[in-house]
Design a protein around this motif. Structure first.
Motif, PDB file in Angstrom:
ATOM      1  N   LYS A  81       0.851  -1.195   0.000  1.00  0.00           N
ATOM      2  CA  LYS A  81       0.000   0.000   0.000  1.00  0.00           C
ATOM      3  C   LYS A  81       0.879   1.234   0.000  1.00  0.00           C
ATOM      4  O   LYS A  81       2.040   1.206   0.419  1.00  0.00           O
ATOM      5  N   PHE A  86      -3.759   0.869  -2.907  1.00  0.00           N
ATOM      6  CA  PHE A  86      -3.173  -0.385  -2.459  1.00  0.00           C
ATOM      7  C   PHE A  86      -3.214  -1.388  -3.604  1.00  0.00           C
ATOM      8  O   PHE A  86      -3.957  -1.217  -4.567  1.00  0.00           O
ATOM      9  N   GLY A 113      -6.709  -0.707  -5.390  1.00  0.00           N
ATOM     10  CA  GLY A 113      -7.706   0.174  -4.797  1.00  0.00           C
ATOM     11  C   GLY A 113      -7.167   1.568  -4.647  1.00  0.00           C
ATOM     12  O   GLY A 113      -5.962   1.795  -4.761  1.00  0.00           O
ATOM     13  N   GLY A 114      -8.066   2.482  -4.376  1.00  0.00           N
ATOM     14  CA  GLY A 114      -7.660   3.876  -4.188  1.00  0.00           C
ATOM     15  C   GLY A 114      -7.564   4.603  -5.511  1.00  0.00           C
ATOM     16  O   GLY A 114      -8.149   4.194  -6.502  1.00  0.00           O
TER      17      GLY A 114
ATOM     18  N   VAL B  43      -9.904   3.941   0.719  1.00  0.00           N
ATOM     19  CA  VAL B  43      -9.562   3.299  -0.544  1.00  0.00           C
ATOM     20  C   VAL B  43     -10.194   1.903  -0.609  1.00  0.00           C
ATOM     21  O   VAL B  43     -10.114   1.233  -1.628  1.00  0.00           O
ATOM     22  N   TYR B  44     -10.806   1.484   0.485  1.00  0.00           N
ATOM     23  CA  TYR B  44     -11.497   0.192   0.515  1.00  0.00           C
ATOM     24  C   TYR B  44     -13.004   0.401   0.500  1.00  0.00           C
ATOM     25  O   TYR B  44     -13.514   1.394   1.029  1.00  0.00           O
ATOM     26  N   VAL B 128      -3.439   5.197   7.382  1.00  0.00           N
ATOM     27  CA  VAL B 128      -4.607   4.456   7.877  1.00  0.00           C
ATOM     28  C   VAL B 128      -4.308   2.977   7.740  1.00  0.00           C
ATOM     29  O   VAL B 128      -3.932   2.507   6.663  1.00  0.00           O
ATOM     30  N   ASP B 129      -4.443   2.268   8.850  1.00  0.00           N
ATOM     31  CA  ASP B 129      -4.233   0.822   8.804  1.00  0.00           C
ATOM     32  C   ASP B 129      -5.598   0.141   8.766  1.00  0.00           C
ATOM     33  O   ASP B 129      -6.408   0.290   9.684  1.00  0.00           O
ATOM     34  N   TYR B 130      -5.847  -0.572   7.668  1.00  0.00           N
ATOM     35  CA  TYR B 130      -7.157  -1.204   7.473  1.00  0.00           C
ATOM     36  C   TYR B 130      -7.035  -2.727   7.529  1.00  0.00           C
ATOM     37  O   TYR B 130      -6.000  -3.285   7.192  1.00  0.00           O
ATOM     38  N   ASP B 132      -9.265  -5.308   5.440  1.00  0.00           N
ATOM     39  CA  ASP B 132     -10.411  -5.294   4.538  1.00  0.00           C
ATOM     40  C   ASP B 132     -11.414  -6.386   4.886  1.00  0.00           C
ATOM     41  O   ASP B 132     -11.069  -7.445   5.396  1.00  0.00           O
ATOM     42  N   ASP B 713     -16.162  -2.334  -9.397  1.00  0.00           N
ATOM     43  CA  ASP B 713     -15.751  -3.711  -9.683  1.00  0.00           C
ATOM     44  C   ASP B 713     -16.169  -4.620  -8.527  1.00  0.00           C
ATOM     45  O   ASP B 713     -16.820  -4.167  -7.566  1.00  0.00           O
ATOM     46  N   GLN B 715     -14.711  -5.806  -6.148  1.00  0.00           N
ATOM     47  CA  GLN B 715     -14.192  -5.436  -4.830  1.00  0.00           C
ATOM     48  C   GLN B 715     -14.774  -4.107  -4.335  1.00  0.00           C
ATOM     49  O   GLN B 715     -14.352  -3.591  -3.313  1.00  0.00           O
ATOM     50  N   GLN B 717     -14.412  -1.312  -5.878  1.00  0.00           N
ATOM     51  CA  GLN B 717     -13.609  -0.175  -6.325  1.00  0.00           C
ATOM     52  C   GLN B 717     -14.364   0.558  -7.425  1.00  0.00           C
ATOM     53  O   GLN B 717     -14.928  -0.067  -8.324  1.00  0.00           O
ATOM     54  N   LEU B 718     -14.361   1.882  -7.343  1.00  0.00           N
ATOM     55  CA  LEU B 718     -15.056   2.691  -8.342  1.00  0.00           C
ATOM     56  C   LEU B 718     -14.189   2.749  -9.602  1.00  0.00           C
ATOM     57  O   LEU B 718     -13.116   3.333  -9.603  1.00  0.00           O
TER      58      LEU B 718
END
Lengths: 175, 799
Positions: A81, A86, A113-114, B43-44, B128-130, B132, B713, B715, B717-718
């Motif tokens: 990331k 990411f 992503g992102g 971003v997720y 930022v720690d995600y 998912d 998609d 996931q 994602q746009l």
């Protein structure tokens, strides 16, 4: 997204396999790789500078090699990331000997992503193919260099030259 | 009322400033020491937030503060949802994410810096720690089960609703044919030319907060933001300067609006946020997003017996202001322009890991119209009856109005057949059909599509609205005779500064240039509802009209007093009260104003001269009312009136759109041969504005029919995150639009107007898709989902 392709390397299979599992070689061959440190058995942490089009940035993450069956197969699992978003991917590499050469078949599944996903989506496939091509060309140069010799250079000019000679080879190959 | 201006193509008074670049949008308002905000967004599509590290961002040059969900959890209330449906599940959606993010673009942190660039750069330094989490993207999958977005709700279904009248089982059972079709109404991004933007300035001494926001609803926003951040509503002023389009996307109260106000109160400085286009596509509401199943029953002669629509509504990850209400509007309009004895809608509204859907130009009605019109085309194709004829056979006759539908509405007025006849005449329908036949014989693919739509406008009676459906107006005549109109409707491109001035100028008999319409400032304008749902003229314009009528009652009393006669002996014409004698009546129209506007002597206000006069202009009376030296007993000084108009019903504009297209066999590309629209929006105040609304609406409709689609998609994602990927129509892709009108006044308001802001987006998509399907009929095509891309057409033609 699915990514797949085939590359022929003018080097013997065992040598190619050894290169593919040597972190120092990998660091030199992965485009934009600034750091690849071993963190465990077949596990590494990495810093890669990469981007799609104008969306560029530094990714930090992990690389794991799994399902290792030398000299014919392994799976690479990448997670990273950074500022552009990411990425998460797995790739299966199969090596086949063809005389003195090696054919690498790769199939992968890439998730991004992102920003990189929302802006670069249409270009990701192309960029991934280009990076794969750069990687394998560099790998071929490494594999052709004998063990103990100083490693080949992978600067822009060298890479371009290799790409061009590879193209010529493809165009004029009997197959 | 004399109509010198109403009904005329009066040029928009707004335009010169827009054309010259002299208008002020939020970003044009520059205050000293303004800080700028940029957002860290998820971003997720679905993830747990483990930690947020702001250390590096806070060290970055120019950064003043970084706020995260923890900072606001106890300080700012949830983003409001105004729809109250039985059993509705309402997620607690905060202005910054708490422990989870639910869609790509979900705001996580706000970085405040001395300039916009520093703020944006520092966003990349917030770590930022995600972790998912599984993602729900497809609405039908969301309804069936799979990963649950809100564990406390148990499933992803926000609500289920069944509505409609008549025995649907019997209606479908008694039909000669029952036709079924799955229909997709893809997600669209509203893409207002100006994105959202907020400037907040807190005055610590006065304890007052001013918010400049690009919104359609300044007063509703003031109420909601005041509640969210805990400031007195009378200490909060919302100003909407020039607004560059809304299309419903600014009919909302967004996280950023409350947050910016709160940040300004923390830092005692002005703070500004201007949305980027990427944020606009990611985090401003989307529209549509329905997948539905039609069952339509008909007799052999094409008479409709019943319609059932089972629809899955993709609400997105949370509710914005009206999110859950949109599918209910679809349900209301399922009768279309037809007599359908039994109708049933079954809504399953689901949460998905995407930004919320909400009102986008048409808001639920384009979906309904599309469903009904596609269903009529299916019936026509099945029975081999012409598409126009099958519609005609199911219209209610003009004498059947008010027409009660099986969706529970009473259509106010209509003459659907005349609109259809006129559109057919305009396009030369029978000749076109002959040409089509000939072209088919030659192997060319020509198609004709028809849509005879009805929409529901002038929203609406307060009983049926979540937060009041009335509208307000104050009309003042200033001492110098200038007329000020304050409207609670807050236009954002509709041209109400012009059309409301036309109404006022005619009603008061003054020059158009003497009228100024003020809107969009809660510090100046009385409480209002706003501009949306094609309501501004029908509800807000009527409020202006009635306020003027109230004002004139008082003016007439003062005039009678000044002219020393009985009020009942005065007539008002041409801006003048005159003694109602036959001679005076004959003289009106030729006489000059007593004190022409702009010619009053400088310095002290002139004394009104009444000696020996038999008439007074309303402007003379205004002056006298302010000087207050010669007023009738018990009369308040000043000359102004305020009216809050509550409509008794909605209005139901209608019309017929017909288009002809030709398909290129080799490329699947589409060429418009003709596009004809005959619309009826009741009485027309300004034909130029009506044409403009139709042009814009039809083009957006064309965008939906052919190009536009928000794609996520698997996931979440746009994928269509920029205007490179989200295809709005270009000028070169738009055909010449031939517009005509019929005029059936609405009995619901004294102006007789109905509303036209959304007609284009409602009427056009079925005509365009119908034309393509008709062109491809030789290939057995009965339906195609939007956007109908050349690739899909090519594959059919070249299969």
């Amino acid at each position: 997204m699915k990514i797949e392709g085939t590359h022929q390397l003018q080097a013997p299979r065992q040598r190619v396999y050894d290169c593919l599992t040597d972190p120092q070689v990998l660091q030199r061959c992965i485009p934009g790789c600034e750091r690849l440190e071993k963190t465990g058995e077949n596990a590494y942490s990495a810093t890669i500078r990469a981007g799609v089009g104008t969306i560029k940035g530094v990714f930090t993450g992990t690389v794991k090699l799994e399902d290792m069956r030398p000299p014919e197969h392994y799976r690479i699992v990448v997670e990273g990331k950074g500022t552009p978003g990411f990425m998460k991917g797995t790739g299966d590499l199969d090596l086949e000997a063809e005389g003195e050469a090696t054919i690498i078949k790769y199939t992968g599944d890439l998730q991004v992503g992102g920003t990189i996903a929302s802006v670069g989506q249409r270009m990701i496939q192309g960029t991934a193919k280009m990076m794969a091509s750069q990687f394998f060309l560099a790998l071929e140069a490494e594999a052709k260099t004998a063990v103990g010799e100083p490693p080949p250079s992978h600067g822009f000019f060298r890479t371009a030259l290799r790409w061009f000679s590879g193209l010529l080879r493809k165009l004029f190959s009997p197959h | 009322m004399a109509t010198k201006y109403v009904g005329q193509r009066v040029k928009r008074t707004e335009d010169p400033r827009l054309i010259k670049g002299l208008a002020h949008y939020v970003d044009d308002i520059r205050l000293p020491d303004t800080l700028h905000v940029s957002f860290v967004r998820s971003v997720y599509a679905h993830a747990r937030i483990n930690s947020i590290d702001t250390t590096e961002a806070l060290k970055a040059p120019g950064v003043v503060a970084v706020y995260t969900g923890k900072d606001i959890a106890e300080k700012i209330g949830p983003v409001p949802c105004a729809s109250a449906l039985p059993g509705l599940k309402v997620p607690d959606y905060r202005v910054l994410a708490q422990d989870k993010v639910y869609f790509v673009g979900h705001p996580i942190a706000a970085v405040v810096a001395t300039n916009a660039y520093a703020a944006r750069d520092a966003v990349d330094l917030v770590m930022v720690d995600y972790d998912d989490l599984p993602v729900v993207v497809d609405v039908e999958a969301a309804a069936k089960g799979g990963p649950v977005i809100y564990e406390n709700f148990g499933d992803n279904i926000a609500y289920k609703l069944t509505a409609g009248e008549g025995d649907i089982e019997a209606a479908l059972g008694s039909a000669d044919r029952v036709l079924k079709q799955r229909i997709v109404h893809q997600r669209l991004a509203p893409i207002a030319m100006e994105g959202r933007g907020v400037l907040a300035r807190y005055f610590p001494g006065e304890g007052e907060l001013t918010l400049w926001s690009s919104t359609q609803i300044p007063h509703l926003m003031r109420t909601q933001v005041a509640l969210m951040i805990g400031i007195g509503e009378n200490k909060l002023r919302v100003i909407t300067p020039e607004v560059g389009g809304g299309f419903g996307s600014k009919l909302n109260v967004y996280a950023e609006e409350a947050l910016l106000g709160w940040i300004s109160m923390q830092l005692n400085k002005p703070v500004k946020w201007i949305e980027t286009r990427r944020e606009n596509i990611q985090a401003t509401i989307h529209g549509r997003g329905q997948v539905g199943y039609i069952e339509i029953g008909c007799k052999k002669d094409g008479t409709l017996t019943g319609l059932r629509y089972n629809v899955f509504a993709d609400l997105g990850a949370y509710h914005q202001l009206l999110t859950p209400a949109i599918p209910t509007l679809t349900g209301l309009m399922l009768s279309g322009a037809y007599k359908i004895p039994a109708i049933q809608i079954n809504v399953t509204a689901c949460f998905t890991n995407k930004v919320a859907t909400d009102a986008y130009r048409g808001a639920g009605r384009p979906e309904a119209t599309y469903v009904v019109e596609r269903a009529l085309d299916l019936v026509a194709a099945e029975l081999g009856i012409d598409a126009a004829e099958v519609r005609r056979r199911n219209f209610p006759a003009p004498n059947e109005f008010p027409f009660h539908t099986a969706t529970g509405l009473d259509y106010d007025s209509g003459d659907y057949e005349t609109a259809l006849n006129n559109a057919q005449a305009l396009i030369g329908y029978s000749k076109l059909r002959e040409e089509q036949k000939k072209a088919r014989d030659e192997g060319r693919l020509i198609g004709i599509g028809i849509s005879t739509y009805v929409e529901i406008c002038a929203l609406g009676p307060s009983q049926a609205m979540p937060a009041g459906g009335w509208e307000s107006a104050t009309v003042r005549i200033e001492p110098t005779g200038k007329v000020t109109v304050l409207t609670g409707a807050s236009p954002h491109g509709q041209g109400q500064e012009t059309s409301f001035a036309q109404i006022a100028a005619d009603e008061l008999g003054v020059d158009l240039n003497d009228v100024t319409v003020i809107h969009g400032d809660t510090g100046i304008v009385q409480y209002g509802i706003g501009t949306f749902g094609s309501r501004a003229t029908a509800v807000g314009g009527t409020a202006v009209l009635i306020a003027i009528q109230k004002l004139k009652e008082k003016a007439q009393k003062i005039a009678a007093h000044m002219l020393k006669c009985e009020a009942s002996n005065l007539a008002f014409e041409g801006g003048r009260y005159s003694v109602q004698a036959a001679q005076a009546a004959a003289a009106t129209g030729t006489s000059e104003p007593v004190v022409p506007v702009g010619e009053a002597p400088a310095g002290a206000l002139p004394e009104p001269q009444t000696e020996g006069k038999s008439s007074l202009t309303i402007q003379d009376i205004a002056l006298a009312a302010h000087l207050a030296k010669e007023l009738p007993p018990d009369t308040e000084p000043g000359l102004s009136a305020t009216y809050f108009f509550e409509p008794k019903n909605f209005t139901f504009p209608f019309g017929t759109h017909i288009c002809a297209v030709e398909i290129d066999r080799d490329t699947g590309d589409l060429k418009f041969l003709r596009y004809v629209a005959v619309d009826d929006c009741g009485k027309v105040i300004n034909p130029m504005l009506v044409d403009g609304q139709l042009h814009g609406g039809i083009v957006q409709s064309l965008g939906q029919a052919l190009f536009e689609e928000v794609v996520y998609d698997e996931q979440g994602q746009l994928v269509t995150g920029t205007l490179m990927d989200y295809a709005v129509p270009k000028a070169s892709q738009v055909p010449w639009l031939e517009l005509d009108r019929t005029e059936t006044p609405s009995p619901v308001n004294p102006l007789g107007v109905k509303g036209v802001g959304e007609a284009g987006t409602i009427g056009a998509t079925p005509a365009i898709v119908g034309a393509i399907v008709d062109a491809l009929a030789p290939f057995g095509v009965k339906h195609l989902d939007m956007p109908v891309k050349p690739e899909a057409i090519w594959r059919i033609v070249n299969a």
